[in-house]
Each structure stands twice: as C-alpha cells, then as structure tokens.
Enzyme design. Structure first.
Site, PDB file in Angstrom:
ATOM      1  N   GLU A 224       0.820  -1.220   0.000  1.00 24.88           N
ATOM      2  CA  GLU A 224       0.000   0.000   0.000  1.00 24.88           C
ATOM      3  C   GLU A 224       0.854   1.270   0.000  1.00 24.88           C
ATOM      4  O   GLU A 224       0.499   2.273   0.643  1.00 24.88           O
ATOM      5  CB  GLU A 224      -0.954  -0.004   1.201  1.00 24.88           C
ATOM      6  CG  GLU A 224      -1.899  -1.190   1.208  1.00 24.88           C
ATOM      7  CD  GLU A 224      -2.710  -1.313   2.492  1.00 24.88           C
ATOM      8  OE1 GLU A 224      -2.561  -0.451   3.377  1.00 24.88           O
ATOM      9  OE2 GLU A 224      -3.487  -2.274   2.608  1.00 24.88           O
ATOM     10  N   GLU A 326      -5.573  -8.118   0.167  1.00 28.47           N
ATOM     11  CA  GLU A 326      -6.312  -7.910   1.416  1.00 28.47           C
ATOM     12  C   GLU A 326      -7.743  -7.567   1.043  1.00 28.47           C
ATOM     13  O   GLU A 326      -7.992  -6.804   0.100  1.00 28.47           O
ATOM     14  CB  GLU A 326      -5.745  -6.754   2.246  1.00 28.47           C
ATOM     15  CG  GLU A 326      -4.403  -7.009   2.890  1.00 28.47           C
ATOM     16  CD  GLU A 326      -3.950  -5.824   3.751  1.00 28.47           C
ATOM     17  OE1 GLU A 326      -4.821  -5.063   4.237  1.00 28.47           O
ATOM     18  OE2 GLU A 326      -2.729  -5.656   3.926  1.00 28.47           O
TER      19      GLU A 326
END
Length: 396
Positions: A224, A326
């Site tokens: 991320e 995720e």
C-alpha cells in the site's frame, strides 16, 4: 492493513484496527474433505448473486509459460507460480490473514469452524520480528511452515517498523522516517540506509528458514505504498520535503530489496507480490511476479471490484496475475466470473481480539459486520473457489 481513509477510486476502505505488538498462532489440524454442493451450500440468500452456474469462463490470459522474475528460483517455487498462472481467470484461491498480534486467536480454525473448509492460503506478517524478543507474533515463520506441511500456501507481509529505532511505528503520522535518498538514488552511505539493511537482514534470516523448510512464499513487502491522494500512510510511501519523489524512492528501495534478497542472501523461494496501489509506483515487470490490490469495500457489498481489477491489470506492460491481497468483504465468485474479474486469490483480513462470533467492525471474519455467515460459507463452498483440500500436492 490500510489507514482510516478511502481510495481515490471511490472504493471505501474499512476503518483500520490499531495493530499492536502482538501476534497469532494457527492450528495445525489437517482439514478433512467436507466439500458440499458448492453453488448451493449457503442456500439462496438475498445477498448472493442470482445467476448461479451462469459462468463466463473467459480467461484473463497471462503467459502460460511465464517465468518468475528471479531466474534462480527453485523448482518448487516455479511449480507454485505455474499453478497460480494456470488457475488465473478460472478460479480463485481462498485465503485468510493470521492475527499477528494475538497468538491465542486462531484464524485458520475460525474459518474451518464456520465453513467446513480451510483456507488454501494463510497470510502472515513479520511485524514484530525486527523489534521484539518475546511476546506474540514471533512464531509466524513456524506457523507458515506448519500450513505448508498441511498442504497450504503462504503469503507474508511486513509492517516494517521505523528502522531508525526512534519509534516503534510504521505509520507516517507517528514516525518521520523516510527512505534515504540523494540525487534520485538511495543514499547508501547514510545511517538510515544502514538501518534499513539491518532490518532486511533480520527478515532474510526468517525467509531462509522458510526456504530451508521447502516453503515458497508469496512475498508482499512494503504494501500500500502510494496510500491515497494525501500521500502514503506507511513510511515507505511518505510525503517528502527534500525534493525527492516518494514514488521514485519507493521504487529504488523495492529494486534494492529484490537484488539484495535474491543475490546477496540467495533467497530463491520468493514470489514477488507488489501492492503499491498506483501505477506510478510500479517498479517494473522485471521486479514483479504478482500484482495485488487491497480493497475494504462497504460492508455486505459482495461485488467483484471489477474496476479495480481492470486498473491493477493495466499497471504492467506484460500480463501478470492479479490478486486481492487484502479484503474486508469476500467477493461473490459468480460476480467475479460473470464480470471477468476473477482475482487469482483473496486474503481476508483478520479479526481483533474478541471471542468468535462477535460482530464488530474490527472483525473482518467472525461475526456479521462485514459479511454474513451465510455468505462466507457460500463463498468457501463455491465450485469456483479453491480451498485447502483442493490444492495439488506441490511436493510430489
């Protein structure tokens, strides 16, 4: 796990749960084959797709004989990667993230108890290895070996704490550490760079234990990175005031880590999973095996996330498999198939430290805040979803 924010694409990210200094253990019980009629396992609930069995098996073609970026990768790692390539576009592997910071909560066991099926992939995290000598979260390597030995696949992330040791944090709001740069290159003479190498060496030792045990790893470091329109929420994607570009700094560090782990440490069991969120942070096809995306959709939104699927596919020049590295909500396999957004695998995020069955926004599996129990069972028993009992024996 993401910060408490939202992606610029409009896909809502769920509220983040504070990650502490603890970890979690997984059961080593072998799952029995209890697959039921996968398309009807949970009944015809209102939350499920109404187009059961109307699949459009349109394959998201990647190179059938595509090689890993590490030309010295060992045979078993090549075998696992080829399996991912062969399945991409046809079926999705079910995955579950371990609860790194609370050893007494077993996410594997929770999934098995709720669905009758076990995750094909378990997710682990080296979050506490570079700072703590005791406490939870320091058995992740052993738990990953145990999951491989029961027939599963493993993925590792690394919530990398401030290398300077000034804090124990990884979020930019709590640490001012940035990747050391000079003239658009890593400042390899700086103390901060030496601290980075020290930390990588610690994690390399764990990755070597996995290699020695014959375990291929879906390796997802520095996840991320891009964050959102306000900048990265982890230090490896932090905004800068020195004139250097955050995405360039990240790419340089990613490329260094690849060469350092593969060439200096001789790690040939890694499948490199990049999860940077934006194309301008992509380090290049020669540094990525799998492209990942993290999506925390609105609770009970079981959509395929086709827009994000198409976006992340576009980041590479050569076709690469893409995965939902995720997720908060489990996407509906029917919708993934019909919208040609069949992620290679998904990894549902973990719970917080509550009892099983408690509905709480921090519990991404147990309870019914994010997904209903019926939906979770429906997904895990769907014919397009690969669970632990359906994986081939990679060691044969």
């Amino acid at each position: 796990m993401t910060k408490n924010t939202s992606l610029t694409t409009g896909v809502l990210l769920c509220l983040s749960v504070a990650i502490g200094t603890y970890g979690c253990s997984s059961s080593t019980n072998t799952v029995e084959s209890t697959k039921v009629d996968k398309t009807t396992a949970a009944g015809n609930t209102s939350e499920q797709s109404n187009d059961n069995n109307q699949y459009k098996y349109a394959k998201n073609v990647v190179g059938a004989n595509q090689l890993l970026i590490n030309k010295n990768a060992n045979a078993i790692t090549h075998k696992v990667y080829q399996y991912l390539l062969d399945n991409f576009g046809n079926k999705v592997l079910a995955g579950q993230q371990d609860l790194t910071w609370q050893d007494n909560i077993d996410m594997y066991a929770r999934v098995l108890a709720d669905t009758g099926k076990a995750p094909a992939i378990m997710g682990y995290d080296f979050m506490n290895y570079d700072r703590y000598q005791y406490g939870s979260g320091l058995q992740q390597t052993e738990e990953a070996i145990a999951h491989w030995q029961r027939g599963g696949l493993v993925t590792f992330a690394w919530h990398w704490r401030d290398p300077s040791l000034k804090t124990q944090e990884f979020y930019t709001e709590k640490s001012d550490f940035v990747i050391p740069m000079k003239d658009q290159q890593l400042d390899t003479q700086s103390d901060d760079f030496k601290a980075i190498v020290r930390d990588i060496d610690i994690i390399a030792a764990e990755l070597k234990k996995l290699q020695q045990a014959g375990v291929p790893v879906l390796w997802r470091p520095m996840h991320e990175a891009a964050g959102n329109q306000w900048g990265g929420w982890f230090w490896w994607g932090a905004n800068r005031t020195d004139g250097e570009q955050p995405n360039v700094a990240f790419i340089k560090l990613w490329q260094f880590m690849f060469h350092y782990l593969t060439e200096d440490h001789g790690l040939n069991n890694l499948i490199w999973v990049w999860n940077g969120l934006q194309g301008s942070w992509y380090p290049g096809d020669e540094y990525v095996d799998v492209i990942g995306d993290d999506i925390y959709a609105t609770p009970h939104d079981y959509g395929s996330q086709v827009e994000r699927f198409q976006l992340v596919k576009s980041f590479s020049a050569k076709p690469k498999p893409v995965a939902l590295t995720e997720n908060g909500v489990l996407p509906d396999p029917n919708k993934m198939a019909n919208e040609q957004a069949m992620w290679g695998y998904f990894v549902t995020w973990n719970d917080i430290d509550t009892a099983a069955g408690v509905t709480d926004k921090g519990n991404f599996w147990t309870g019914e805040y994010h997904s209903s129990n019926a939906h979770n069972k429906y997904v895990y028993n769907h014919e397009l979803v690969i669970t632990l009992d359906e994986l081939p024996k990679f060691t044969e």
